[in-house]
Design an enzyme around this catalytic site. Structure first.
Site, mmCIF file in Angstrom:
data_model
loop_
_atom_site.group_PDB
_atom_site.id
_atom_site.type_symbol
_atom_site.label_atom_id
_atom_site.label_comp_id
_atom_site.label_asym_id
_atom_site.label_seq_id
_atom_site.Cartn_x
_atom_site.Cartn_y
_atom_site.Cartn_z
ATOM 1 N N TYR A 178 66.681 69.814 -4.184
ATOM 2 C CA TYR A 178 65.497 68.930 -5.094
ATOM 3 C C TYR A 178 64.210 69.214 -4.137
ATOM 4 O O TYR A 178 63.144 68.905 -4.557
ATOM 5 C CB TYR A 178 65.730 67.464 -4.831
ATOM 6 C CG TYR A 178 66.849 66.819 -5.657
ATOM 7 C CD1 TYR A 178 67.734 67.695 -6.442
ATOM 8 C CD2 TYR A 178 67.303 65.885 -5.621
ATOM 9 C CE1 TYR A 178 68.847 67.257 -7.077
ATOM 10 C CE2 TYR A 178 68.567 65.225 -6.370
ATOM 11 C CZ TYR A 178 69.210 66.023 -7.043
ATOM 12 O OH TYR A 178 70.245 65.661 -7.606
ATOM 13 N N SER A 222 63.001 57.556 -11.576
ATOM 14 C CA SER A 222 61.554 57.371 -12.313
ATOM 15 C C SER A 222 60.796 57.610 -11.074
ATOM 16 O O SER A 222 60.970 57.331 -9.826
ATOM 17 C CB SER A 222 61.398 56.051 -12.692
ATOM 18 O OG SER A 222 60.325 55.985 -13.180
HETATM 19 N N1 LIG Z 1 74.841 65.844 -8.825
HETATM 20 C C1 LIG Z 1 73.772 66.248 -9.855
HETATM 21 O O1 LIG Z 1 74.357 67.534 -10.186
HETATM 22 C C2 LIG Z 1 72.649 65.739 -10.387
HETATM 23 C C3 LIG Z 1 72.278 65.989 -11.770
HETATM 24 C C4 LIG Z 1 71.249 65.391 -12.255
HETATM 25 C C5 LIG Z 1 70.810 64.254 -11.617
HETATM 26 N N2 LIG Z 1 71.409 63.815 -10.459
HETATM 27 C C6 LIG Z 1 70.781 62.742 -9.812
HETATM 28 O O2 LIG Z 1 70.912 61.504 -10.450
HETATM 29 C C7 LIG Z 1 69.501 61.006 -10.525
HETATM 30 C C8 LIG Z 1 69.112 60.412 -12.202
HETATM 31 O O3 LIG Z 1 69.417 61.362 -13.064
HETATM 32 P P1 LIG Z 1 68.063 62.392 -13.713
HETATM 33 O O4 LIG Z 1 67.060 62.132 -12.809
HETATM 34 O O5 LIG Z 1 68.625 63.761 -14.251
HETATM 35 O O6 LIG Z 1 67.783 61.674 -14.886
HETATM 36 P P2 LIG Z 1 67.879 60.119 -15.527
HETATM 37 O O7 LIG Z 1 67.685 59.085 -14.456
HETATM 38 O O8 LIG Z 1 68.690 59.670 -16.704
HETATM 39 O O9 LIG Z 1 66.421 60.074 -16.347
HETATM 40 C C9 LIG Z 1 65.222 60.355 -15.750
HETATM 41 C C10 LIG Z 1 63.947 60.414 -16.732
HETATM 42 O O10 LIG Z 1 63.997 59.092 -17.578
HETATM 43 C C11 LIG Z 1 62.711 58.844 -17.201
HETATM 44 N N3 LIG Z 1 63.015 57.289 -17.165
HETATM 45 C C12 LIG Z 1 63.048 56.591 -16.078
HETATM 46 N N4 LIG Z 1 63.164 55.354 -16.083
HETATM 47 C C13 LIG Z 1 62.815 55.144 -17.696
HETATM 48 C C14 LIG Z 1 62.434 53.816 -18.225
HETATM 49 N N5 LIG Z 1 62.610 52.785 -17.778
HETATM 50 N N6 LIG Z 1 62.255 53.961 -19.393
HETATM 51 C C15 LIG Z 1 61.995 55.359 -20.123
HETATM 52 N N7 LIG Z 1 62.174 56.505 -19.330
HETATM 53 C C16 LIG Z 1 62.307 56.414 -18.050
HETATM 54 C C17 LIG Z 1 62.159 59.283 -16.085
HETATM 55 O O11 LIG Z 1 60.711 59.845 -16.050
HETATM 56 P P3 LIG Z 1 59.454 58.966 -15.222
HETATM 57 O O12 LIG Z 1 60.040 59.508 -13.889
HETATM 58 O O13 LIG Z 1 58.293 59.544 -15.559
HETATM 59 O O14 LIG Z 1 59.639 57.472 -15.097
HETATM 60 C C18 LIG Z 1 62.828 60.794 -16.037
HETATM 61 O O15 LIG Z 1 61.866 61.597 -17.218
HETATM 62 C C19 LIG Z 1 68.731 62.386 -10.249
HETATM 63 O O16 LIG Z 1 67.513 62.007 -10.083
HETATM 64 C C20 LIG Z 1 69.465 62.809 -9.014
HETATM 65 O O17 LIG Z 1 69.415 61.849 -7.931
HETATM 66 C C21 LIG Z 1 72.347 64.546 -9.703
#
Ligand SMILES: NC(=O)c1ccc[n+]([C@@H]2O[C@H](COP(=O)([O-])OP(=O)(O)OC[C@H]3O[C@@H](n4cnc5c(N)ncnc54)[C@H](OP(=O)(O)O)[C@@H]3O)[C@@H](O)[C@H]2O)c1
Length: 283
Positions: A59, A241
């Protein structure tokens, strides 16, 4: 901060080793750029009560996570920091030790709480050595727990054949639209706790029509339902977020209640929807 759960590592004799406590809810920082965005998100989250941050070498924002920790003034012992060995860096025993040291330097920490292999190493012949490196990091206190990410049932079976300490978590994509009961069962059977990444399907599903009308009925937000569903299933849950309001909204999902009736409705949302990548099916 929310609930605290225990994770541990299965030993060859079926026992448990290196059991530690984990805040079940945390902040993900994938796609939170290191231009101040990641640091601000972490500071807002820590001030709001988050105590678990999930980052990764890939990241490229570990430094900002470290800066936020320092600036928050919160004692290290109250925080839980997860980072990951990049898949393309999972090359062998020595490389694993070195990459962890690099992450620690960037974070400005002496140890992390959880170190994960980001995805099954593509070169099958190095997998055992990489895990040996992970076990060494555990034994030397560079990390308080070790685990894997994006491991399918066959990867978990394989790792248990040679591990001294089995993985304490398997971080996998899980959300309302990808409920993965078979993978959760395999994860739990391996002794690992499922850690739900992309609990909002990367934001791709928060505007889903059905979820929207349900959220209106319940007087909560769609994201809060999606997050609380993961929490109620017992998964470590790490929504991302970078927006202060949504960081708080997501934390407040811990206070909502989903009835049995609502859970029955939510069970039907499953559509095997992968929002990102899926290395769980790789060789
Ligand atoms: N191990 C792996 O391969 C892997 C893969 C993916 C993710 N991850 C981990 O898991 C974490 C979470 O997954 P992710 O980042 O992929 O996706 P997520 O948490 O499912 O979604 C994040 C997205 O949703 C938006 N969001 C957040 N809160 C919201 C709300 N209350 N209402 C509407 N939209 C909202 C965010 O935008 P804003 O930021 O603008 O709020 C962002 O675009 C990652 O950050 C990472 O640490 C790990």
């Amino acid at each position: 901060m929310g609930p605290i759960i225990e994770i541990s590592h299965r030993t060859a004799d079926g026992g448990k080793s290196h059991s530690i406590k984990v805040p079940q809810f945390g902040l993900g920082v994938f796609l939170a750029p290191a231009d101040g965005t990641c640091k601000n998100a972490c500071i807002w989250a820590l001030n709001a009560g988050y105590r678990h941050i999930d980052t990764a070498a890939v990241y490229r924002n570990e430094e900002e996570v470290g800066q936020a920790i320092l600036e928050s003034g919160i004692p290290r012992s109250e925080l839980f920091i997860t980072t990951k060995l990049r898949r393309t860096d999972a090359l062998g025993y020595q490389e694993t030790l070195e990459r962890c040291d690099e992450s620690l330097n960037k974070l400005g920490l002496d140890f992390v709480d959880l170190y994960l292999i980001h995805a099954p190493p593509e070169d099958l012949s190095v997998r055992k050595d990489v895990w040996r490196g992970m076990e060494k990091l555990l034994e030397t206190g560079k990390t308080r727990a070790i685990g894997v990410s994006n491991y399918g049932p066959h990867h978990l079976e394989e790792i248990l054949q040679y591990s001294k300490y089995g993985p304490s978590v398997n971080q996998i994509e899980i959300h309302l639209w990808l409920q993965r009961p078979y993978l959760i069962k395999a994860t739990r059977e391996s002794g690992a706790v499922p850690m739900a990444y992309s609990p909002l399907a990367r934001g791709q599903k928060v505007n889903d029509e059905k979820l929207h009308s349900l959220s209106k009925k319940l007087g909560v937000t769609p994201a809060q339902i999606a997050i609380k569903w993961c929490m109620d299933k017992g998964f470590i849950t790490i929504p991302k977020s970078s927006n202060q309001k949504r960081i708080i909204e997501n934390l407040e999902s811990l206070n909502i209640e989903l009835s049995e009736e609502t859970n029955l409705i939510l069970q039907d949302y499953d559509e095997d929807y992968i929002s990102g990548w899926n290395p769980t099916v790789d060789l």
